[in-house]
Design a protein around this motif. Structure first.
Motif, mmCIF file in Angstrom:
data_model
loop_
_atom_site.group_PDB
_atom_site.id
_atom_site.type_symbol
_atom_site.label_atom_id
_atom_site.label_comp_id
_atom_site.label_asym_id
_atom_site.label_seq_id
_atom_site.Cartn_x
_atom_site.Cartn_y
_atom_site.Cartn_z
ATOM 1 N N TYR A 116 21.301 77.149 -3.144
ATOM 2 C CA TYR A 116 22.560 77.180 -2.396
ATOM 3 C C TYR A 116 23.726 76.922 -3.353
ATOM 4 O O TYR A 116 23.577 76.203 -4.341
ATOM 5 C CB TYR A 116 22.586 76.084 -1.319
ATOM 6 C CG TYR A 116 21.540 76.231 -0.250
ATOM 7 C CD1 TYR A 116 21.695 77.165 0.778
ATOM 8 C CD2 TYR A 116 20.392 75.440 -0.261
ATOM 9 C CE1 TYR A 116 20.726 77.286 1.764
ATOM 10 C CE2 TYR A 116 19.421 75.570 0.721
ATOM 11 C CZ TYR A 116 19.600 76.491 1.730
ATOM 12 O OH TYR A 116 18.649 76.616 2.708
ATOM 13 N N THR A 117 24.895 77.490 -3.040
ATOM 14 C CA THR A 117 26.099 77.176 -3.800
ATOM 15 C C THR A 117 26.800 76.022 -3.101
ATOM 16 O O THR A 117 27.357 76.186 -2.020
ATOM 17 C CB THR A 117 27.030 78.402 -3.851
ATOM 18 O OG1 THR A 117 26.253 79.503 -4.287
ATOM 19 C CG2 THR A 117 28.178 78.170 -4.818
ATOM 20 N N VAL A 118 26.707 74.850 -3.721
ATOM 21 C CA VAL A 118 27.328 73.674 -3.071
ATOM 22 C C VAL A 118 28.531 73.201 -3.877
ATOM 23 O O VAL A 118 28.670 73.509 -5.028
ATOM 24 C CB VAL A 118 26.344 72.509 -2.898
ATOM 25 C CG1 VAL A 118 25.287 72.865 -1.887
ATOM 26 C CG2 VAL A 118 25.717 72.093 -4.215
ATOM 27 N N ILE A 141 24.154 74.590 4.753
ATOM 28 C CA ILE A 141 25.153 73.799 4.030
ATOM 29 C C ILE A 141 26.069 73.060 5.005
ATOM 30 O O ILE A 141 26.292 71.851 4.871
ATOM 31 C CB ILE A 141 25.970 74.698 3.066
ATOM 32 C CG1 ILE A 141 25.026 75.287 2.003
ATOM 33 C CG2 ILE A 141 27.076 73.893 2.374
ATOM 34 C CD1 ILE A 141 25.709 76.271 1.055
ATOM 35 N N CYS A 179 24.178 70.127 6.551
ATOM 36 C CA CYS A 179 23.984 68.981 5.670
ATOM 37 C C CYS A 179 25.303 68.279 5.386
ATOM 38 O O CYS A 179 25.353 67.047 5.285
ATOM 39 C CB CYS A 179 23.301 69.420 4.373
ATOM 40 S SG CYS A 179 21.562 69.857 4.645
ATOM 41 N N LYS A 180 26.385 69.050 5.259
ATOM 42 C CA LYS A 180 27.706 68.413 5.055
ATOM 43 C C LYS A 180 28.062 67.544 6.261
ATOM 44 O O LYS A 180 28.574 66.441 6.115
ATOM 45 C CB LYS A 180 28.786 69.478 4.834
ATOM 46 C CG LYS A 180 28.790 70.022 3.413
ATOM 47 C CD LYS A 180 29.950 70.987 3.178
ATOM 48 C CE LYS A 180 30.000 71.360 1.685
ATOM 49 N NZ LYS A 180 30.893 72.517 1.431
ATOM 50 N N LEU A 187 19.226 69.909 -0.727
ATOM 51 C CA LEU A 187 20.634 70.123 -0.380
ATOM 52 C C LEU A 187 21.341 68.794 -0.101
ATOM 53 O O LEU A 187 22.453 68.556 -0.592
ATOM 54 C CB LEU A 187 20.682 71.055 0.840
ATOM 55 C CG LEU A 187 21.961 71.793 1.159
ATOM 56 C CD1 LEU A 187 22.636 72.362 -0.081
ATOM 57 C CD2 LEU A 187 21.661 72.916 2.148
ATOM 58 N N GLU A 196 21.775 67.159 -3.411
ATOM 59 C CA GLU A 196 22.795 67.850 -4.208
ATOM 60 C C GLU A 196 24.192 67.453 -3.739
ATOM 61 O O GLU A 196 25.087 67.198 -4.551
ATOM 62 C CB GLU A 196 22.622 69.363 -4.101
ATOM 63 C CG GLU A 196 21.498 69.907 -4.973
ATOM 64 C CD GLU A 196 21.418 71.427 -4.888
ATOM 65 O OE1 GLU A 196 22.224 72.095 -5.555
ATOM 66 O OE2 GLU A 196 20.558 71.931 -4.145
ATOM 67 N N LEU A 197 24.367 67.391 -2.419
ATOM 68 C CA LEU A 197 25.688 67.031 -1.885
ATOM 69 C C LEU A 197 26.055 65.590 -2.200
ATOM 70 O O LEU A 197 27.159 65.293 -2.657
ATOM 71 C CB LEU A 197 25.715 67.240 -0.360
ATOM 72 C CG LEU A 197 25.704 68.695 0.118
ATOM 73 C CD1 LEU A 197 25.484 68.752 1.635
ATOM 74 C CD2 LEU A 197 27.008 69.406 -0.245
ATOM 75 N N LYS A 251 26.515 65.109 -6.100
ATOM 76 C CA LYS A 251 27.657 65.834 -6.656
ATOM 77 C C LYS A 251 28.970 65.107 -6.367
ATOM 78 O O LYS A 251 29.840 64.994 -7.220
ATOM 79 C CB LYS A 251 27.706 67.240 -6.035
ATOM 80 C CG LYS A 251 28.712 68.160 -6.698
ATOM 81 C CD LYS A 251 28.686 69.527 -6.039
ATOM 82 C CE LYS A 251 29.733 70.442 -6.681
ATOM 83 N NZ LYS A 251 29.839 71.721 -5.976
#
Lengths: 241, 241
Positions: A239-241, B57, B60-61, B89, B92-93, B96
Motif C-alpha cells: 500500500y502507498t501510505v 488504508i 486503518c487510518k 498497514l 506502517e501507519l 511512520k
C-alpha cells in the motif's frame, strides 16, 4: 477417534477453542514429553502416552492402536499439527493400513505466525517455510530450496534452524541465501514463542549472530522491502501510505 | 490501544482465546464488512467501523485516529492479521507518523492452515504462500516466484487465486508451475474454509478445473511426494512407515 491437535506455540492464549475442546473430550493424550509439559492443565484424570524425540513413529502407532479400542485419542503437536507435526504421520499410518479409525486434524497457530506477531508484521507478503533439519530431507534439497527462495525474494521462515548436532547448518544457509539477500536485509529471531522464556532479537543479515539460535528458535529473513523500526520488523504489503 | 486480531478462517471454533478476549475487551471493532459479518456475536453494544474492499488504508487510518482518543480498538482480519492482513498497514501507519499508540498483533489460524486440516496433511513439508493478486505486487514478481517455488518443489498455497477481474491469473500460474510440477501432482481446493458453504475438492495438476475457484478459495499444489488417498491429500514428512 483420533484428534490430531495443534496446540499453538505454547501458551493457552494462542490455542483455538477447537483444540481445547478436543483435548477436553479425549480419553487419552499422546505427545512428545516436552509438549505434554505445555498442556498439564488438560491432562488431569486422563491417560497420557508420552515419549522422547525421534520416537514419532512409535508414538503415532500407539495412538492408532489405542483408537482402535474405541477410545478417543488426542495426539498433540506444538504449533500446527499439519506443519512439520503429527498430522501427516497419523494419516500415513491410517491410510496405509486401511485402518478404520476416524481422524480429525485440528489446526493451530504455527510458530512462524506466533513469532511474526511478536516481531511486528514480517510475513505480510509472500513467504515460505524451510526446515533446516536433514534428518528426513536430503541436505541438497534444503540447499536448493534456500537458494531459489532467496532468489524469489520470499520472506523466509526457518524451522529447526540449529541443533547441537547440526550447529553449522544455519551459517551455511545464510551463505547460500547471501547470494540474493543483501547485508541490510532485516532478520528477526524469536526464541520460545509464547513460552516463559520468550526472547526476541531484530538484526540484519550481516550482523546475524548464529549463537543466539537453537532448536526452539524461529528465524525470519525479510524480503527486499522489509524494514526495521525500533524493535519491529515490518514487510509492507505494498500500500502507498 | 489497537489490537490487530486474526479471527481465523471463519468459525468461532478456529479462533484463539486471545483473539476472543481482545474483541471482548475492545470498545470499537474495525473491519471489512464481510469479516464483521463473521463475528456478529462479538459486536453487541460496541461501536463498529466497517467499509468495503480496497478501503484498507481508510479503515486503518480511522482505527489509529480512534485509538488516539484513548479507546481500545480491535482491527480484525480474517485468517492471521500478519499474513496479507491488516497488521502491516497498522504498523506502517503508526511507525511512520511516530504515533503514540500501542499496537498488539494477535495471531490467528491463516486460511492455508485451515484448508490443510480439511484436506488432510498437504503442508507437512516446506511450503510457500503466493498471492495471485497483482493489485499491490507487479505481475512479473508473482510469475518469478511461481516459477522458482515450483522448481524448488515447495508445496504451494495460492492466496487470492481468482477474481472476476483476474480470471486468467490462475490458469497462467498453472502454466508457469507446469514446467516443474508433473501432471499427477495432487491439487487441493477448499472454498470458504470454516464457513457455512465450505466445500472441498481434490484433483491433480492436469485435471484442475479453474472454474471451481474464486476469491474465497484456497488452492494447494503438492510437492513430488504428495499423494491422494480417497479424498485426502497427504505430503509425507519423510518418515519410513
Amino acid at each position: 477417534m483420533i484428534y490430531v491437535v495443534g496446540i499453538g506455540p505454547g501458551s493457552k492464549e494462542m490455542m483455538t477453542l477447537e483444540a481445547i475442546k478436543a483435548m477436553e473430550d479425549a480419553d487419552v493424550i499422546v505427545g512428545y514429553k516436552t509438549y505434554i509439559n505445555l498442556i498439564t492443565e488438560f491432562i488431569q484424570d486422563k491417560e497420557v502416552v508420552q515419549n522422547g524425540m525421534r520416537q514419532e513413529i512409535d508414538r503415532c502407532k500407539q495412538a492408532v492402536e489405542i483408537a482402535k479400542t474405541g477410545k478417543k485419542v488426542a495426539v498433540i503437536s506444538s504449533g500446527d499439527a499439519g506443519i512439520y507435526g503429527m498430522a501427516g504421520l497419523i494419516l500415513e499410518l491410517t491410510t496405509k493400513e486401511e485402518q478404520e479409525v476416524s481422524v480429525k486434524v485440528i489446526p493451530g497457530v504455527t510458530t512462524s505466525i506466533g513469532a511474526a506477531a511478536i516481531l511486528g508484521a514480517p510475513i505480510m507478503h509472500d513467504f515460505c517455510h524451510i526446515s533446516l533439519s536433514d534428518l528426513l530431507t536430503p541436505w541438497e534439497v534444503i540447499e536448493k530450496r534456500l537458494k531459489l527462495a532467496a532468489d524469489a525474494d520470499f520472506v523466509i521462515c526457518l524451522y529447526n534452524p540449529r541443533s547441537k548436532g547440526r550447529s553449522e547448518h544455519l551459517a551455511r544457509a545464510f551463505e547460500i541465501m547471501g547470494e540474493f539477500k543483501g547485508g541490510n536485509t532485516p532478520v528477526g529471531i524469536v526464541k520460545d514463542v509464547g513460552r516463559e522464556k520468550e526472547e526476541k532479537f531484530v538484526c540484519t543479515f550481516d550482523t546475524m549472530d548464529f549463537e543466539r539460535v537453537d532448536m526452539t528458535t524461529m528465524v525470519v529473513i525479510g524480503n527486499k522491502s522489509t524494514f526495521i523500526h525500533d524493535d519491529l520488523m515490518i514487510t509492507p504489503r505494498g500500500y502507498t501510505v
